[in-house]
Write an enzyme that holds these catalytic residues in place. Structure first.
Site: not given
Ligand code: ADP
Length: 482
Positions: A177, A252, A286, A383
């Site tokens: 997905k 992750e 990331c 982040e």
């Protein structure tokens, strides 16, 4: 957009295409705002159908030899590379990254198919010395079964390739997905699967409601493992649900990468590394440098060189020649970048370069350099996921290590030094899953990608990457005589 045979406004389930109907998701090009197309908005029932299709394909697929599965993975690699230009263009149109980066991503994704095609031949077992003479202990590795993959928009090809290649090579069937912002690069995998004659049901791509599909993944008994790449926030929700169904999980998740420049660094190399790490994908990765720590002795010269280098970056539509930085993915991404800059400048940081929405409008943002940034500012703990380079100052090695580790995340870290003893010391002291010394780009299929702390668990790529898709089976043979 120019019609390409890879552009499908349909999902791929059990080898059949299911076109978008009344319920659909519209996909826009972030560079132009124009609609790229629409894909089906599927839910729980269709997700169950896809899992059933994968489940039906699994027995024959697991029974194939590693060489037979490897041949399909090699064919996947070749198809991706033979169509690199067309696939890269589709990727840029739906996601925004510069075409050169999109091409690099296709090659990176393809490399995982090649890597795992070869690695699958080395899924060895063990024979363990038994505690009595009439017994033998045998350890074998078996594919976990049907895998559900949920992937983000920042690497629309490679995040799927990393998971699908490992799953297929190890003998699993998979339902993917993709993120709703970038489904077309994912659906292109369906086109390739069809063209290389992959057995129907081994690879399925479904688009739609993330929550409904995730629920189906967590509840369907035939689905045995969930692999997720995305935010820590979503990862935690998903992991909790997956535990209710006792599914194996790989996560992750987000990062907050430190990039440390010591006085004894090769400064020009550090600048190039910082630019590559920070501005790849407009800072939307990331593993990109989120906090740049520069030692006092080189702080001024680093800031000056970095600012010169950043002013030369060309912002624009990723399809245009020479563009270094495309648009951000959406308005929310833009607002987060603005909030971080505002918070930093209000609390004493100085704006050196950029700082505003770009004249091009839309979601384009200026490459931004901030100096005199401190740990008290939001940018230090969150982040940014955008083209903002914040420079922090430090005096001692211990201080740099302490600041770098002062985060709940632990994905990637970078540092520059020419001192060998320091290189070892700092590499061992950093609490991260991946550490790069004197390099700004860390990912390669040959190395284990993954994090510690709130950046998740599990490893993708490398000889370790298959373990996430394999169960260990212990066989005991007894009664072999007195
Ligand atoms: P990002 O901030 O990068 O969009 P997300 O973690 O929200 O990160 O998205 C990553 C993937 O997770 C996407 O495919 C998204 O559709 C999916 N997703 C979003 N919400 C959920 C949820 N509640 N459960 C499972 N998957 C989700």
């Amino acid at each position: 957009m120019a019609p390409s045979r890879f552009f499908r406004e349909a999902c791929f389930i059990g080898g059949e295409w299911l076109p978008a109907g009344a319920d659909f998701i519209k996909v826009d090009n972030p560079a132009t705002g124009r609609t790229v197309g629409r894909v089906p908005k599927l839910g729980r029932n269709e997700a169950h159908t896809a899992i059933d299709a994968a489940s039906g394909a699994f027995p024959a697929w697991r029974a194939a030899t590693a060489d037979e599965r490897g041949a399909y993975c090699h064919a996947f690699h070749d198809a991706l590379m033979d169509n690199q230009a067309a696939l890269a263009e589709l990727l840029t149109i739906e996601m925004g990254k510069p075409l050169a980066e999109a091409k690099a991503e296709i090659a990176y994704g393809a490399a995982f198919f090649k890597w795992f095609a070869e690695e699958a031949r080395r899924v060895y077992g063990d024979i363990i010395p038994a505690p009595s003479a009439n017994k033998r202990i045998i350890v074998t590795k078996e594919p976990v079964g049907v895998v559900g993959a949920i992937t983000p928009w920042n690497f629309p090809n490679a995040m799927i390739a990393r998971k699908a290649a490992a799953a297929l090579a190890s003998g699993c069937a998979i339902v993917c997905k993709p993120a709703s912002q970038t489904p077309f690069s994912a659906l292109a995998f369906g086109v390739i699967a069809e063209e290389i004659g992959l057995p129907k049901g081994v690879l399925n791509i479904i688009t739609g409601s993330a929550e409904a599909i995730a629920d189906a993944f967590c509840q369907h008994p035939a689905l045995r493992k969930i692999t997720f790449t995305g935010s820590t926030e979503t990862g935690k929700l998903l992991a909790a649900k997956a535990m209710a169904g006792m599914k194996r999980v790989s996560m992750e998740l987000g990062g907050n990468a430190p990039f440390i420049v010591f006085d004894d660094a090769d400064l020009d190399a550090a600048i190039e590394g910082a630019i590559a790490s920070k501005f790849r994908n407009a800072g939307q990765t990331c593993v990109c440098a989120n906090r740049i720590y520069v030692q006092s002795g080189v702080y001024e010269s680093f800031a000056e060189k970095m600012s010169d280098r950043m002013r030369a970056l060309k912002v624009g539509d990723g399809l245009d020649a020479g563009v270094d930085q495309g648009p951000l993915i959406d308005e929310a991404a833009l607002r987060k970048v603005e909030a971080h800059i505002e918070d930093a400048t209000q609390n004493g940081a100085q704006l050196v370069t950029g700082g505003r929405r770009h004249d091009k409008g839309g979601t384009f943002f200026e490459p931004t350099l901030l100096r005199d940034v401190t740990s008290a500012m939001a940018i230090a703990s969150e982040e940014t996921f955008g083209p903002v380079a914040p420079l922090f100052r430090f005096d001692t090695e211990q201080e740099a290590i302490a600041m770098a580790n002062d985060t709940e995340y632990g994905l990637a870290a970078y540092f520059y030094t020419e001192n060998l003893a320091r290189a070892w010391r700092v590499m061992e002291a950093l609490e991260y899953g991946m550490v790069a010394v004197n390099e700004g780009i860390i990912s390669t299929p040959a190395a284990p990608f993954g994090g510690v702390k709130q950046s998740g668990f599990g490893r993708e790529g490398s000889k370790y990457g298959l373990d996430d898709y394999l169960n260990i089976k212990y066989g005991l043979i007894g009664g072999l005589g007195k």
